[in-house]
Design a protein around this motif. Sequence first.
Motif, short mmCIF file in Angstrom:
data_model
loop_
_atom_site.label_atom_id
_atom_site.label_comp_id
_atom_site.label_asym_id
_atom_site.label_seq_id
_atom_site.Cartn_x
_atom_site.Cartn_y
_atom_site.Cartn_z
N LEU A 24 0.82 -1.21 0.00
CA LEU A 24 0.00 0.00 0.00
C LEU A 24 0.86 1.26 0.00
O LEU A 24 0.53 2.25 -0.67
N ALA A 25 1.96 1.24 0.76
CA ALA A 25 2.84 2.41 0.77
C ALA A 25 3.47 2.63 -0.60
O ALA A 25 3.55 3.77 -1.08
N ALA A 26 3.92 1.56 -1.24
CA ALA A 26 4.50 1.69 -2.58
C ALA A 26 3.48 2.22 -3.57
O ALA A 26 3.79 3.07 -4.42
N CYS A 27 2.25 1.73 -3.46
CA CYS A 27 1.18 2.19 -4.34
C CYS A 27 0.89 3.67 -4.09
O CYS A 27 0.69 4.45 -5.03
N TYR A 28 0.86 4.05 -2.82
CA TYR A 28 0.60 5.45 -2.48
C TYR A 28 1.64 6.36 -3.11
O TYR A 28 1.31 7.35 -3.78
N PHE A 29 2.91 6.05 -2.91
CA PHE A 29 3.97 6.92 -3.41
C PHE A 29 3.99 6.97 -4.94
O PHE A 29 4.14 8.05 -5.52
N SER A 30 3.83 5.84 -5.58
CA SER A 30 3.84 5.84 -7.05
C SER A 30 2.65 6.62 -7.60
O SER A 30 2.77 7.32 -8.62
N THR A 31 1.51 6.52 -6.93
CA THR A 31 0.32 7.25 -7.38
C THR A 31 0.51 8.76 -7.21
O THR A 31 0.19 9.54 -8.12
N VAL A 32 1.03 9.18 -6.07
CA VAL A 32 1.26 10.61 -5.85
C VAL A 32 2.30 11.14 -6.82
O VAL A 32 2.16 12.26 -7.35
N LEU A 33 3.35 10.37 -7.09
CA LEU A 33 4.38 10.83 -8.02
C LEU A 33 3.81 11.02 -9.43
O LEU A 33 4.19 11.96 -10.13
N ARG A 34 2.91 10.16 -9.85
CA ARG A 34 2.25 10.37 -11.14
C ARG A 34 1.33 11.58 -11.10
O ARG A 34 1.21 12.32 -12.08
N TRP A 35 0.69 11.78 -9.97
CA TRP A 35 -0.26 12.88 -9.82
C TRP A 35 0.44 14.24 -9.89
O TRP A 35 -0.14 15.21 -10.39
N ILE A 36 1.68 14.34 -9.43
CA ILE A 36 2.37 15.64 -9.41
C ILE A 36 3.14 15.92 -10.70
O ILE A 36 3.63 17.04 -10.88
N ARG A 37 3.25 14.95 -11.60
CA ARG A 37 4.08 15.14 -12.79
C ARG A 37 3.42 16.03 -13.84
O ARG A 37 4.10 16.56 -14.71
N VAL A 38 2.11 16.17 -13.76
CA VAL A 38 1.37 16.91 -14.78
C VAL A 38 0.58 18.02 -14.12
O VAL A 38 0.04 17.87 -13.03
N GLU A 39 0.52 19.15 -14.79
CA GLU A 39 -0.27 20.29 -14.30
C GLU A 39 -1.28 20.67 -15.38
O GLU A 39 -0.90 20.94 -16.53
N PRO A 40 -2.57 20.73 -15.08
CA PRO A 40 -3.17 20.44 -13.78
C PRO A 40 -3.16 18.95 -13.47
O PRO A 40 -2.78 18.15 -14.31
N ALA A 41 -3.59 18.61 -12.27
CA ALA A 41 -3.56 17.22 -11.84
C ALA A 41 -4.30 16.34 -12.84
O ALA A 41 -5.41 16.66 -13.26
N PRO A 42 -3.69 15.23 -13.27
CA PRO A 42 -4.28 14.39 -14.33
C PRO A 42 -5.44 13.52 -13.86
O PRO A 42 -6.16 12.96 -14.69
N PHE A 43 -5.62 13.36 -12.55
CA PHE A 43 -6.72 12.54 -12.02
C PHE A 43 -6.98 12.95 -10.59
O PHE A 43 -6.19 13.66 -9.97
N ASP A 86 -9.84 9.44 -5.52
CA ASP A 86 -10.48 8.32 -6.23
C ASP A 86 -9.46 7.27 -6.67
O ASP A 86 -9.74 6.07 -6.59
N ARG A 87 -8.29 7.73 -7.10
CA ARG A 87 -7.28 6.78 -7.57
C ARG A 87 -6.75 5.92 -6.42
O ARG A 87 -6.56 4.72 -6.58
N LEU A 88 -6.55 6.52 -5.25
CA LEU A 88 -6.10 5.75 -4.09
C LEU A 88 -7.20 4.82 -3.61
O LEU A 88 -6.92 3.69 -3.17
N ASP A 89 -8.45 5.26 -3.67
CA ASP A 89 -9.58 4.39 -3.32
C ASP A 89 -9.60 3.15 -4.21
O ASP A 89 -9.78 2.02 -3.75
N SER A 90 -9.42 3.38 -5.51
CA SER A 90 -9.45 2.27 -6.47
C SER A 90 -8.29 1.30 -6.22
O SER A 90 -8.47 0.07 -6.29
N ALA A 91 -7.12 1.86 -5.94
CA ALA A 91 -5.96 1.01 -5.66
C ALA A 91 -6.18 0.17 -4.41
O ALA A 91 -5.81 -1.01 -4.36
N LEU A 92 -6.80 0.77 -3.40
CA LEU A 92 -7.08 0.03 -2.18
C LEU A 92 -8.08 -1.09 -2.45
O LEU A 92 -7.95 -2.19 -1.90
#
Length: 218
Positions: free
Chosen positions: A170-189, A193-199
């Motif tokens: 879960l920690a690895a998923c959290y960090f990888s998801t946040v890193l993808r989320w910050i790479r694009v402006e505005p936020a791509p998702f 919701d994305r963390l909910d789906s991963a869980l």
Amino acid sequence: MQIPEAAATAAADARPTGRRERKRRQVRDQLYAAALDLFVSQGYETTTMEQIAETADVARATVFNHFSQKVGFLEEWGAHRRARVAELIGSSQLGDLSTGDQLRRYLREMAELNIASRPETTILMDAAARVGSLLHDRSLEIELAKIVERGRQRGELRTGVDADQVGTMLAACYFSTVLRWIRVEPAPFDLRDRLDSALDVTLFGILDGKGEGPPPGR
């Protein structure tokens, strides 16, 4: 084994403090706030310890007395985030919630903090991934594993589930998801919701129930 600066600080905070220690804590907080302002306004790499000292209006040596390296500010940032989530969760009655709902609440609070401070998260999470201990610090996975272990002890999980492994996933998923989320402006998702789906994938798996199912005893 070397103890990270942020962990050492947390341990120190748990001890009773006198006037001298309160003053030291005040200076450290002042340095931390100055560093974050500089990181967000001009970037992590271009910020120097000298600039942090000048912004905080202290001597350069004072910065090194509290943070021996600039990366220490990244560790402190992560510790502050986890402490804030623990504070928010601690103020709520979570004992009656299922393991899944507790994990969802924890990840949701982390997501909310990131969304509320996206510019800060973008700069510091990126820096932590490149030059910090983001991928080696087990603090988040330990916190998540604690929730899973409590659920295991209550009999909510199937036999054989390893709480530490789930926390790591879960920690690895959290960090990888946040890193993808910050790479694009505005936020791509939507981060929540994305963390909910991963869980959900972790909790319920990916099979449709028509397969062979888990091995015996699993």
